[in-house]
Scaffold this active site. Structure first.
Site, PDB file in Angstrom:
ATOM      1  N   LYS A 139      -0.886  -0.968  -4.395  1.00 12.27           N
ATOM      2  CA  LYS A 139      -2.092  -0.167  -4.235  1.00 12.27           C
ATOM      3  C   LYS A 139      -1.689   1.281  -4.027  1.00 12.27           C
ATOM      4  O   LYS A 139      -0.912   1.597  -3.124  1.00 12.27           O
ATOM      5  CB  LYS A 139      -2.917  -0.664  -3.051  1.00 12.27           C
ATOM      6  CG  LYS A 139      -4.234   0.085  -2.880  1.00 12.27           C
ATOM      7  CD  LYS A 139      -5.000  -0.395  -1.666  1.00 12.27           C
ATOM      8  CE  LYS A 139      -6.300   0.398  -1.522  1.00 12.27           C
ATOM      9  NZ  LYS A 139      -6.998   0.100  -0.264  1.00 12.27           N
TER      10      LYS A 139
ATOM     11  N   TYR B 164       0.855  -1.192   0.000  1.00  7.84           N
ATOM     12  CA  TYR B 164       0.000   0.000   0.000  1.00  7.84           C
ATOM     13  C   TYR B 164       0.886   1.235   0.000  1.00  7.84           C
ATOM     14  O   TYR B 164       1.480   1.593   1.015  1.00  7.84           O
ATOM     15  CB  TYR B 164      -0.911  -0.016   1.221  1.00  7.84           C
ATOM     16  CG  TYR B 164      -2.135   0.879   1.103  1.00  7.84           C
ATOM     17  CD1 TYR B 164      -2.348   1.700  -0.005  1.00  7.84           C
ATOM     18  CD2 TYR B 164      -3.092   0.890   2.113  1.00  7.84           C
ATOM     19  CE1 TYR B 164      -3.475   2.499  -0.100  1.00  7.84           C
ATOM     20  CE2 TYR B 164      -4.226   1.693   2.026  1.00  7.84           C
ATOM     21  CZ  TYR B 164      -4.406   2.487   0.924  1.00  7.84           C
ATOM     22  OH  TYR B 164      -5.521   3.294   0.827  1.00  7.84           O
TER      23      TYR B 164
END
Length: 305
Positions: A169, A143
């Site tokens: 992400k 992330y």
């Protein structure tokens, strides 16, 4: 883990990704029965993966025992119908512990959150992520947000070092930087849109090859969220524009009133539609009654879209 690495990659690369809130009871404890019911409702819709105990699910507010129970309940409830991805992070050691707990519970992967608090050099971030990747056999999605932003060269190094790293992400919304990563690293990774209320970035994401994103509003307007995603992928710009103008822009305006509302409004929305999950935990706060009334009007609009 019920899905192969290629199957998880395909699920993350094409389809709407759902991020359920975490159910708490009136005493603020994890409510497994309510959570199970929520997940059953989630997977009755057209989604491709379920990310549990994520940002929307208040990963940052969960104890380790709660986390284990949440992932266990999720894996049992979803029962192999879709990949289940849990979260990990905070420090190398806690990240390893979360990853191993997720693997033991049968999750198909982890979403690796940024390190806690401290500012980080690029080589340190790579080492942080690598050590956690090395501690598990399941899939890892990094992330890229907050104090854990990896630049292009660091993403490439991490992808080269960690075979189980399958995705990135984006949590920053810097389209130029993300495009550079995508063009450099290529299809070695799957790329996921992950800024708060990712739908507001969806057209920009799609233009550089990011086909999927995390939908928090799916928690309370699932039909509209699925419609938006499908029409976006079809290239139906008129429908995308209408939903953006009528729902997402006013929602973002409401979200930006107070820090943490990207999560708090989702819980308020779930209560509005009759699927309450309790209040958020401190340091987050729930919206005011006036803000909830505004949100309720947006829910009504979403039902017409």
């Amino acid at each position: 883990m019920k899905f192969s690495r290629d199957e998880v990659r395909r699920a993350l690369g094409d389809g709407l990704l759902s991020f359920p809130i975490t159910d708490f009871d009136e005493q603020g404890r994890f409510d497994a029965a309510s959570y199970c019911s929520r997940l059953e409702w989630f997977i009755s819709h057209d989604i491709s993966a379920v990310f549990v105990a994520g940002g929307t699910g208040e990963f940052f507010n969960l104890g380790s025992d709660e986390y284990r129970e949440i992932v266990r309940v999720a894996v049992e409830t979803v029962d192999g119908k879709l990949p289940v991805i849990a979260s990990a992070g905070l420090s190398v050691e806690s990240g390893k512990a979360f990853a191993q707990a997720a693997e033991e519970a049968g999750a198909d992967g982890i979403l690796l959150m940024p390190p806690y608090l401290t500012e980080c050099p690029q080589d340190g971030l790579v080492d942080y992520a690598r050590q956690i990747c090395d501690a598990t056999d399941i899939n890892v999605i990094y992330y890229n947000r907050a104090n854990g932003i990896l630049e292009t060269e660091a993403v490439q190094r991490l992808a080269d070092q960690c075979p189980n790293l399958i995705g990135l992400k984006d949590g920053k919304g810097d389209i130029q930087a993300l495009n550079k990563i995508i063009k450099t690293v290529g299809d070695r990774l799957v790329y996921i849109g992950g800024v708060p209320t990712a739908e507001i970035f969806a057209e920009a994401y799609l233009s550089i090859g990011v086909n999927t994103y995390s939908s928090a509003v799916f928690n309370f307007v699932p039909d509209m969220a699925v419609t938006f995603y499908k029409e976006l992928r079809k290239g139906n710009s008129e429908v995308v524009k209408k939903i953006t103008n009528d729902f997402f822009i006013p929602f973002v305006d409401l979200r930006d009133r107070k820090k943490g509302y990207a999560v708090s409004l989702i819980k308020a929305g779930a209560e509005i539609i009759g699927r309450p999950a309790g209040s958020v935990r401190a340091p987050l706060t729930m919206p005011t009654s006036e803000e909830c009334q505004q949100l309720e009007k947006l829910v009504g609009i979403a039902k017409q879209l």
